[in-house]
Design a protein around this motif. Structure first.
Motif, short mmCIF file in Angstrom:
data_model
loop_
_atom_site.label_atom_id
_atom_site.label_comp_id
_atom_site.label_asym_id
_atom_site.label_seq_id
_atom_site.Cartn_x
_atom_site.Cartn_y
_atom_site.Cartn_z
N MET A 97 -120.92 -26.73 -88.99
CA MET A 97 -121.40 -25.38 -89.16
C MET A 97 -120.20 -24.41 -89.17
SD MET A 97 -124.08 -23.33 -86.79
CE MET A 97 -125.49 -23.07 -87.82
N LYS A 98 -120.21 -23.46 -90.10
CA LYS A 98 -119.12 -22.49 -90.24
C LYS A 98 -119.17 -21.44 -89.14
CE LYS A 98 -118.53 -22.51 -95.25
NZ LYS A 98 -118.60 -21.69 -96.46
N THR A 99 -117.99 -21.00 -88.74
CA THR A 99 -117.92 -19.85 -87.84
C THR A 99 -118.21 -18.59 -88.63
OG1 THR A 99 -115.57 -19.41 -88.22
CG2 THR A 99 -116.12 -21.02 -86.47
N GLU A 100 -118.45 -17.50 -87.93
CA GLU A 100 -118.70 -16.22 -88.61
C GLU A 100 -117.46 -15.77 -89.37
OE1 GLU A 100 -121.84 -14.91 -88.84
OE2 GLU A 100 -122.33 -16.75 -87.76
N LYS A 101 -116.28 -16.05 -88.81
CA LYS A 101 -115.04 -15.71 -89.50
C LYS A 101 -114.90 -16.52 -90.78
CE LYS A 101 -110.07 -15.16 -88.75
NZ LYS A 101 -109.00 -15.16 -87.73
N GLU A 102 -115.21 -17.79 -90.72
CA GLU A 102 -115.15 -18.63 -91.93
C GLU A 102 -116.13 -18.13 -92.98
OE1 GLU A 102 -113.78 -22.92 -89.99
OE2 GLU A 102 -115.91 -22.40 -90.01
N LYS A 103 -117.33 -17.71 -92.54
CA LYS A 103 -118.30 -17.14 -93.49
C LYS A 103 -117.75 -15.87 -94.12
CE LYS A 103 -122.40 -18.68 -90.94
NZ LYS A 103 -123.56 -18.17 -90.16
N MET A 104 -117.17 -14.99 -93.30
CA MET A 104 -116.60 -13.74 -93.83
C MET A 104 -115.53 -14.04 -94.86
SD MET A 104 -114.51 -10.71 -91.85
CE MET A 104 -112.97 -11.66 -91.78
N LEU A 105 -114.60 -14.93 -94.51
CA LEU A 105 -113.50 -15.25 -95.42
C LEU A 105 -113.97 -15.95 -96.69
CD1 LEU A 105 -110.86 -16.35 -92.75
CD2 LEU A 105 -110.95 -14.19 -94.03
N ALA A 106 -115.15 -16.60 -96.63
CA ALA A 106 -115.73 -17.25 -97.81
C ALA A 106 -116.60 -16.30 -98.63
CB ALA A 106 -116.55 -18.46 -97.37
N GLY A 107 -116.75 -15.06 -98.16
CA GLY A 107 -117.56 -14.09 -98.89
C GLY A 107 -119.05 -14.25 -98.68
N GLU A 108 -119.44 -14.90 -97.60
CA GLU A 108 -120.86 -15.11 -97.29
C GLU A 108 -121.33 -14.04 -96.30
OE1 GLU A 108 -121.02 -19.09 -95.72
OE2 GLU A 108 -120.06 -19.93 -97.52
N ILE A 109 -122.63 -13.88 -96.19
CA ILE A 109 -123.20 -12.99 -95.17
C ILE A 109 -122.78 -13.52 -93.79
CG2 ILE A 109 -125.36 -12.23 -94.08
CD1 ILE A 109 -125.05 -10.79 -96.62
N TYR A 110 -122.38 -12.62 -92.91
CA TYR A 110 -121.90 -13.02 -91.59
C TYR A 110 -122.28 -11.96 -90.57
CZ TYR A 110 -118.23 -9.59 -92.34
OH TYR A 110 -117.55 -8.42 -92.57
N GLN A 111 -122.10 -12.29 -89.31
CA GLN A 111 -122.35 -11.38 -88.20
C GLN A 111 -121.03 -10.72 -87.80
OE1 GLN A 111 -125.20 -10.44 -86.52
NE2 GLN A 111 -126.33 -11.50 -88.12
N ALA A 112 -120.91 -9.42 -88.07
CA ALA A 112 -119.67 -8.70 -87.77
C ALA A 112 -119.43 -8.56 -86.28
CB ALA A 112 -119.70 -7.33 -88.43
N ASN A 113 -120.49 -8.67 -85.47
CA ASN A 113 -120.33 -8.52 -84.03
C ASN A 113 -119.95 -9.83 -83.33
OD1 ASN A 113 -122.76 -9.82 -84.30
ND2 ASN A 113 -123.96 -8.35 -83.12
N ASP A 114 -119.60 -10.84 -84.11
CA ASP A 114 -119.15 -12.11 -83.57
C ASP A 114 -117.93 -11.89 -82.66
OD1 ASP A 114 -118.75 -15.17 -83.76
OD2 ASP A 114 -116.84 -14.38 -84.49
N PRO A 115 -117.86 -12.58 -81.51
CA PRO A 115 -116.74 -12.36 -80.57
C PRO A 115 -115.35 -12.58 -81.18
CG PRO A 115 -118.49 -13.60 -79.49
CD PRO A 115 -118.87 -13.48 -80.95
N GLU A 116 -115.18 -13.60 -82.01
CA GLU A 116 -113.87 -13.84 -82.63
C GLU A 116 -113.48 -12.69 -83.55
OE1 GLU A 116 -111.42 -17.23 -85.15
OE2 GLU A 116 -113.60 -17.28 -85.17
N LEU A 117 -114.43 -12.24 -84.39
CA LEU A 117 -114.14 -11.13 -85.30
C LEU A 117 -113.93 -9.83 -84.53
CD1 LEU A 117 -116.60 -11.94 -88.21
CD2 LEU A 117 -114.11 -12.18 -88.19
N THR A 118 -114.70 -9.63 -83.49
CA THR A 118 -114.52 -8.45 -82.65
C THR A 118 -113.12 -8.44 -82.04
OG1 THR A 118 -116.89 -8.34 -82.17
CG2 THR A 118 -115.42 -7.19 -80.64
N GLN A 119 -112.66 -9.59 -81.59
CA GLN A 119 -111.32 -9.68 -81.02
C GLN A 119 -110.26 -9.43 -82.08
OE1 GLN A 119 -110.81 -9.86 -77.80
NE2 GLN A 119 -108.63 -9.67 -78.12
#
Length: 184
Positions: free
Chosen positions: A1-23
């Motif tokens: 399963m992709k992380t939210e950051k991996e989804k973002m970098l792949a141009g997919e819908i993602y959760q911006a409030n993900d802890p890694e992206l927030t950091q």
């Protein structure tokens, strides 16, 4: 399963409030704060901090304040100048060519939210890359929306909002921005 950051970098819908992206965003905001408060007489020190945040291929000058979401998705060519108040929301790549000049208070936004209110309320976000060609000048208060490409030798007039690609050798104005003159 992709992380939210991996989804973002792949141009997919993602959760911006993900802890890694927030950091990642917090880290970029802290770097921007340091850059914006850096002694203006210490140009080498300020340039070094900028180069830690974004990727530059040559000479550059950025007037403070500067705001970015992540920094690591910003790639800038040679001979770059940005005036006060540049904001870059770089969830997707922002690729800027050579000889690009940016006037005050320009927004380059790769991020957007779904139109559906239920989906939007969940915190979902999307990103689309933005590409700016060589020899481009963006006037004051220009906004570039997700997914646009500006060709080479493009001038975008002050206050314009770019929602579609703009062709080479053109002066473009309005909301939405459209070509009004051809340049040689």
């Amino acid at each position: 399963m992709k992380t939210e950051k991996e989804k973002m970098l792949a141009g997919e819908i993602y959760q911006a409030n993900d802890p890694e992206l927030t950091q990642d965003r917090k880290r970029a905001k802290k770097r921007c704060q340091q850059i914006n408060q850096h002694d203006t007489d210490d140009l080498p020190g300020r340039e070094a901090r900028l180069a830690e945040l974004m990727r530059f291929k040559g000479t550059f000058y950025v007037e403070p304040p500067l705001y970015v979401d992540y920094g690591y998705n910003i790639h800038i060519g040679d001979n770059f100048y940005a005036n006060h108040g540049l904001t870059i929301l770089d969830g997707a790549p922002v690729v800027i060519g050579n000889n690009v000049f940016i006037a005050p208070n320009v927004v380059i936004a790769t991020a957007g939210h779904p139109l559906d209110k239920t989906q939007r309320a969940t915190g979902e976000e999307f990103v689309k890359p933005i590409t700016i060609g060589d020899d481009v000048w963006l006037g004051a208060h220009v906004t570039l929306c997700p997914g646009v490409t500006l060709g080479n030798n493009v001038v975008v007039g002050a206050g314009s909002t770019v929602v579609h690609d703009l062709p080479d050798n053109s002066v473009c104005v309005g909301t939405p921005a459209r070509p009004v003159k051809t340049l040689e």
